[in-house]
Write an enzyme that holds these catalytic residues in place. Structure first.
Site, PDB file in Angstrom:
ATOM      1  N   LYS A 166      77.737  38.530   4.340  1.00  0.00           N
ATOM      2  CA  LYS A 166      77.129  37.775   3.237  1.00  0.00           C
ATOM      3  C   LYS A 166      77.994  37.814   1.970  1.00  0.00           C
ATOM      4  O   LYS A 166      78.023  36.849   1.209  1.00  0.00           O
ATOM      5  CB  LYS A 166      75.740  38.317   2.940  1.00  0.00           C
ATOM      6  CG  LYS A 166      74.740  38.099   4.078  1.00  0.00           C
ATOM      7  CD  LYS A 166      73.336  38.438   3.604  1.00  0.00           C
ATOM      8  CE  LYS A 166      72.390  38.807   4.726  1.00  0.00           C
ATOM      9  NZ  LYS A 166      72.237  37.841   5.802  1.00  0.00           N
ATOM     10  N   GLU A 213      70.810  41.415  -5.291  1.00  0.00           N
ATOM     11  CA  GLU A 213      70.423  40.047  -5.630  1.00  0.00           C
ATOM     12  C   GLU A 213      69.151  40.091  -6.452  1.00  0.00           C
ATOM     13  O   GLU A 213      68.326  40.990  -6.279  1.00  0.00           O
ATOM     14  CB  GLU A 213      70.127  39.246  -4.345  1.00  0.00           C
ATOM     15  CG  GLU A 213      71.255  38.366  -3.902  1.00  0.00           C
ATOM     16  CD  GLU A 213      70.975  37.607  -2.617  1.00  0.00           C
ATOM     17  OE1 GLU A 213      69.795  37.479  -2.217  1.00  0.00           O
ATOM     18  OE2 GLU A 213      71.945  37.145  -2.004  1.00  0.00           O
ATOM     19  N   HIS A 272      60.635  39.017   7.007  1.00  0.00           N
ATOM     20  CA  HIS A 272      61.783  38.170   6.633  1.00  0.00           C
ATOM     21  C   HIS A 272      62.327  37.385   7.818  1.00  0.00           C
ATOM     22  O   HIS A 272      63.483  36.967   7.818  1.00  0.00           O
ATOM     23  CB  HIS A 272      62.919  38.988   6.003  1.00  0.00           C
ATOM     24  CG  HIS A 272      62.498  39.782   4.822  1.00  0.00           C
ATOM     25  ND1 HIS A 272      61.992  39.207   3.682  1.00  0.00           N
ATOM     26  CD2 HIS A 272      62.504  41.112   4.591  1.00  0.00           C
ATOM     27  CE1 HIS A 272      61.701  40.157   2.811  1.00  0.00           C
ATOM     28  NE2 HIS A 272      61.989  41.320   3.338  1.00  0.00           N
ATOM     29  N   ARG A 309      76.308  29.255  14.050  1.00  0.00           N
ATOM     30  CA  ARG A 309      75.867  29.109  15.448  1.00  0.00           C
ATOM     31  C   ARG A 309      74.733  28.104  15.479  1.00  0.00           C
ATOM     32  O   ARG A 309      74.282  27.647  14.438  1.00  0.00           O
ATOM     33  CB  ARG A 309      75.369  30.461  15.959  1.00  0.00           C
ATOM     34  CG  ARG A 309      74.270  30.989  15.042  1.00  0.00           C
ATOM     35  CD  ARG A 309      73.606  32.244  15.526  1.00  0.00           C
ATOM     36  NE  ARG A 309      72.877  32.918  14.494  1.00  0.00           N
ATOM     37  CZ  ARG A 309      71.636  32.659  14.127  1.00  0.00           C
ATOM     38  NH1 ARG A 309      70.956  31.700  14.725  1.00  0.00           N
ATOM     39  NH2 ARG A 309      71.062  33.327  13.163  1.00  0.00           N
TER      40      ARG A 309
HETATM   41  P1  ADP Z   1      69.107  37.361   7.293  1.00  0.00           P
HETATM   42  O1  ADP Z   1      70.586  37.488   7.540  1.00  0.00           O
HETATM   43  O2  ADP Z   1      68.362  38.551   7.708  1.00  0.00           O
HETATM   44  O3  ADP Z   1      68.586  36.071   7.822  1.00  0.00           O
HETATM   45  P2  ADP Z   1      68.791  36.172   4.635  1.00  0.00           P
HETATM   46  O4  ADP Z   1      69.652  36.439   3.454  1.00  0.00           O
HETATM   47  O5  ADP Z   1      68.962  34.866   5.303  1.00  0.00           O
HETATM   48  O6  ADP Z   1      68.973  37.359   5.677  1.00  0.00           O
HETATM   49  O7  ADP Z   1      67.282  36.337   4.183  1.00  0.00           O
HETATM   50  C1  ADP Z   1      66.209  36.329   5.083  1.00  0.00           C
HETATM   51  C2  ADP Z   1      64.902  36.128   4.328  1.00  0.00           C
HETATM   52  O8  ADP Z   1      64.698  37.162   3.350  1.00  0.00           O
HETATM   53  C3  ADP Z   1      64.825  34.838   3.517  1.00  0.00           C
HETATM   54  O9  ADP Z   1      64.412  33.750   4.297  1.00  0.00           O
HETATM   55  C4  ADP Z   1      63.804  35.204   2.446  1.00  0.00           C
HETATM   56  O10 ADP Z   1      62.490  35.143   2.950  1.00  0.00           O
HETATM   57  C5  ADP Z   1      64.126  36.665   2.156  1.00  0.00           C
HETATM   58  N1  ADP Z   1      65.089  36.779   1.024  1.00  0.00           N
HETATM   59  C6  ADP Z   1      66.429  36.912   1.121  1.00  0.00           C
HETATM   60  N2  ADP Z   1      67.006  36.992  -0.103  1.00  0.00           N
HETATM   61  C7  ADP Z   1      66.008  36.911  -1.020  1.00  0.00           C
HETATM   62  C8  ADP Z   1      65.957  36.944  -2.459  1.00  0.00           C
HETATM   63  N3  ADP Z   1      67.054  37.104  -3.211  1.00  0.00           N
HETATM   64  N4  ADP Z   1      64.733  36.838  -3.040  1.00  0.00           N
HETATM   65  C9  ADP Z   1      63.610  36.718  -2.301  1.00  0.00           C
HETATM   66  N5  ADP Z   1      63.594  36.676  -0.950  1.00  0.00           N
HETATM   67  C10 ADP Z   1      64.777  36.778  -0.288  1.00  0.00           C
HETATM   68  P1  ADP Z   2      67.546  32.002  13.155  1.00  0.00           P
HETATM   69  O1  ADP Z   2      68.356  32.355  11.949  1.00  0.00           O
HETATM   70  O2  ADP Z   2      68.258  31.227  14.187  1.00  0.00           O
HETATM   71  O3  ADP Z   2      66.236  31.435  12.786  1.00  0.00           O
HETATM   72  P2  ADP Z   2      66.503  34.641  13.237  1.00  0.00           P
HETATM   73  O4  ADP Z   2      66.644  34.690  11.766  1.00  0.00           O
HETATM   74  O5  ADP Z   2      65.157  34.766  13.845  1.00  0.00           O
HETATM   75  O6  ADP Z   2      67.219  33.358  13.869  1.00  0.00           O
HETATM   76  O7  ADP Z   2      67.402  35.752  13.848  1.00  0.00           O
HETATM   77  C1  ADP Z   2      68.753  35.851  13.468  1.00  0.00           C
HETATM   78  C2  ADP Z   2      69.521  36.319  14.651  1.00  0.00           C
HETATM   79  O8  ADP Z   2      69.018  37.555  15.114  1.00  0.00           O
HETATM   80  C3  ADP Z   2      69.440  35.349  15.805  1.00  0.00           C
HETATM   81  O9  ADP Z   2      70.748  35.227  16.309  1.00  0.00           O
HETATM   82  C4  ADP Z   2      68.515  36.005  16.792  1.00  0.00           C
HETATM   83  O10 ADP Z   2      68.872  35.773  18.117  1.00  0.00           O
HETATM   84  C5  ADP Z   2      68.674  37.468  16.470  1.00  0.00           C
HETATM   85  N1  ADP Z   2      67.399  38.157  16.657  1.00  0.00           N
HETATM   86  C6  ADP Z   2      66.178  37.702  16.344  1.00  0.00           C
HETATM   87  N2  ADP Z   2      65.227  38.579  16.698  1.00  0.00           N
HETATM   88  C7  ADP Z   2      65.867  39.626  17.250  1.00  0.00           C
HETATM   89  C8  ADP Z   2      65.445  40.863  17.832  1.00  0.00           C
HETATM   90  N3  ADP Z   2      64.174  41.204  17.919  1.00  0.00           N
HETATM   91  N4  ADP Z   2      66.400  41.691  18.293  1.00  0.00           N
HETATM   92  C9  ADP Z   2      67.677  41.371  18.207  1.00  0.00           C
HETATM   93  N5  ADP Z   2      68.135  40.232  17.663  1.00  0.00           N
HETATM   94  C10 ADP Z   2      67.262  39.362  17.213  1.00  0.00           C
HETATM   95 MG    MG Z   3      69.185  34.196   7.230  1.00  0.00          MG
END
Ligand code: ADP
Ligand code: ADP
Ligand code: MG
Length: 495
Positions: free
Chosen positions: A119, A203, A238, A295
């Site tokens: 990130k 953040e 999340h 992906r």
């Molecule tokens: P991941 O790699 O686990 O998907 P993300 O950065 O995409 O991590 O964040 C996943 C979720 O966490 C977001 O969809 C949101 O719900 C919450 N989130 C992430 N960053 C923030 C933020 N700065 N403030 C509030 N919620 C956040």
């Molecule tokens: P996406 O961003 O495609 O909506 P998710 O945020 O749910 O997917 O998950 C992010 C990544 O983590 C995906 O590649 C998914 O396959 C993987 N993942 C989701 N749930 C699990 C789990 N329970 N254990 C391991 N990996 C997971």
């Molecule tokens: Mg994400």
């Protein structure tokens, strides 16, 4: 340069492996499945033209064995590998090894993955491209007193995040300075144990955000388009549970601004293939870059339904070197699609993963209903992998129609033997906040109570069901908790 793809190995399991094979078949391409000992009879293995056993059930001994997968490709004369999502899909070393072996990796280059996989690296990569970011610190924090200064400047609440995080793991909200040091230490140790990398950053915690993401497609000629947005704000831990396209919130102007920002992100890392740029939106429709997923996304079907494009077919065409063949102006949104992740989880008990056998499994049918799954009646849900049973996707001319169709499809869907998120789906489709489009990522926290999905009865009966369910789950959750945590960490550690 055009490449000929006649045989694809799908380095994945379950619904996504089948999903990819179906498109390959339509394109006249042969398919090879890989499987673990737990998946010998799985539908994706039966569906493929050929299948290769990788090893024992744990993913570290099977689906994450990149070298064995490449060996199998060479032996079977495979031209290209599709990684699906999860497992090796965001592993830059694997993508590079595939290319080095003279095979086509259906996805972006290892270099693009490296830039976007972390990130912090991603924030740096897009810095000069006029992309709005969540306020915070765009470098790993090592010095605690500096970290505290930054936290003060940004203003509480803040979020401490793992740079290598994913799947909703490795995030900690800190409300006030007194808690900062303790939470930061916890975040670092969690990041180290889950992702093998303890780097964390800060953040601003956005209070009532919506998660809105943009699907992009880029070809090897440098053309990049956006396929509009997906709204993914209904989340637990999340992680997304319900996704829809388009978002009920966006205006055409904001949609265009977000789409163009996403294209700039993709261009910043010379992106090729299908990718997703994730944003948070605040109540004033300001949007902030979160991360890019390099992906195919779990929720890609809702985009397929509203654009009429088969994203896997596009991925394969692009990997073969074909140009997109359409421009942004050729693309438009038609109708509305909603996806529910049908997971083996108990919505009356904190969405704890459930284990067991699919005693009954009958899919819904009819106009506008699509079920992407990798299970059959009688199968056990393996504890080693993601507990998702299927993705229930509906399409309607309007959002209203799609919501009503989802309710009907859920009613037809019969699953017994394990608890699922189906009743939660009905709850969401009926909820005034969801129906009106006025919701954010706190939907579950603000509105949802477990008793909302229990069958209606008199109060005493209800209380009895609840406490029996809780007792049951207490015993079950002991085994579940560990298997689930292990599953996630093994999966993510090997990225
Ligand atoms: P991941 O790699 O686990 O998907 P993300 O950065 O995409 O991590 O964040 C996943 C979720 O966490 C977001 O969809 C949101 O719900 C919450 N989130 C992430 N960053 C923030 C933020 N700065 N403030 C509030 N919620 C956040
Ligand atoms: P996406 O961003 O495609 O909506 P998710 O945020 O749910 O997917 O998950 C992010 C990544 O983590 C995906 O590649 C998914 O396959 C993987 N993942 C989701 N749930 C699990 C789990 N329970 N254990 C391991 N990996 C997971
Ligand atoms: Mg994400």
């Amino acid at each position: 340069m055009a490449k000929i793809i006649k045989k694809i190995l799908v380095a994945n399991r379950g619904e996504i492996a089948l999903r990819v094979m179906r498109s390959a078949k339509e394109m006249g391409i042969k398919t090879v499945a890989v499987y673990s000992e737990a998946d010998r009879k799985a539908p994706h293995v039966v569906y493929a033209d050929e299948a290769v056993l990788l090893g024992p059930a744990p993913s570290s001994q099977s689906y994450l064995k990149g070298d064995r997968i490449i060996e199998a490709c060479i032996k079977l004369g495979v031209d290209a590998i599709h990684p699906g999502y999860g497992f090796l899909s965001e592993n830059a070393d694997f993508a590079q090894a595939v290319a080095d072996a003279g095979l086509v990796f259906i996805g972006p280059s290892a270099r693009s993955m490296q830039m976007m996989g972390n990130k912090l690296a991603a924030k740096h990569a897009v810095k000069d491209f006029n992309i709005p970011m969540v306020p915070g610190l765009d470098e790993a924090i090592a010095d605690i007193s500096k970290a505290k200064r930054v936290a003060q400047e940004v203003g509480f609440p803040i979020l401490i995040k793992a740079a290598a995080g994913g799947g909703g793991k490795g995030m900690r909200v800190v409300e006030k300075m007194e808690d900062f040091e303790e939470q930061m230490n916890l975040a670092v140790s969690e990041a180290t144990s889950s992702f093998g990398d303890g780097s964390v950053f800060i953040e601003k915690y956005i209070g009532a955000p919506r998660h809105i993401e943009i699907q992009v497609l880029g070809d090897t000629q440098g053309n990049v388009v956006y396929l509009f947005e997906r709204e993914c704000s209904i989340q637990r831990r999340h992680q997304k549970l319900v996704e829809e396209a388009p978002s009920a919130l966006l205006t055409p102007d904001v949609r265009k601004a977000m789409g163009e920002a996403a294209v700039r992100v993709a261009k910043a890392c010379h992106y090729v293939g299908a990718g997703t740029v994730e944003f948070l939106c605040d109540e004033n429709l300001n949007f902030y870059f979160l991360e890019m997923n390099t992906r195919l996304q779990v929720e890609h079907p809702v985009t397929e339904m509203i654009t009429g494009l088969d994203l896997v077919r596009e991925q394969i065409r692009i990997a073969a070197g074909e140009p997109l063949g359409y421009s942004q102006e050729d693309l438009s949104i038609r109708g509305h699609a909603i996806e529910l992740r049908v997971c083996a989880e108990d919505p009356t008990n904190n969405f704890t993963p459930d284990i067991g056998q699919l005693k009954t499994y009958r899919r819904p049918q009819g106009y506008g209903v699509r079920v992407d799954d990798g299970m059959e009646e009688g199968m056990e849900i393996p504890v080693f992998y993601d507990p998702m049973i299927s993705k229930l996707v509906v399409y309607g001319a309007t959002r209203e129609e799609a919501m009503d169709r989802m309710k009907r499809a859920i009613e037809e869907y019969q699953i017994t033997g394990v608890a699922t998120t189906l009743p939660f789906g009905t709850y969401v489709m009926n909820h005034p906040a969801f129906r009106s489009g006025q919701f954010d990522t706190n939907f579950i926290k603000h509105h949802y109570r477990p008793e909302d999905v229990l069958p209606k009865g008199n109060d005493q009966e209800l209380a009895a069901i609840l406490s029996a369910a809780e007792l049951d789950k207490k015993q079950l959750s002991k085994t579940n908790d560990t298997s689930n945590t292990n599953g996630i960490s093994a999966w993510k550690m090997n990225r």
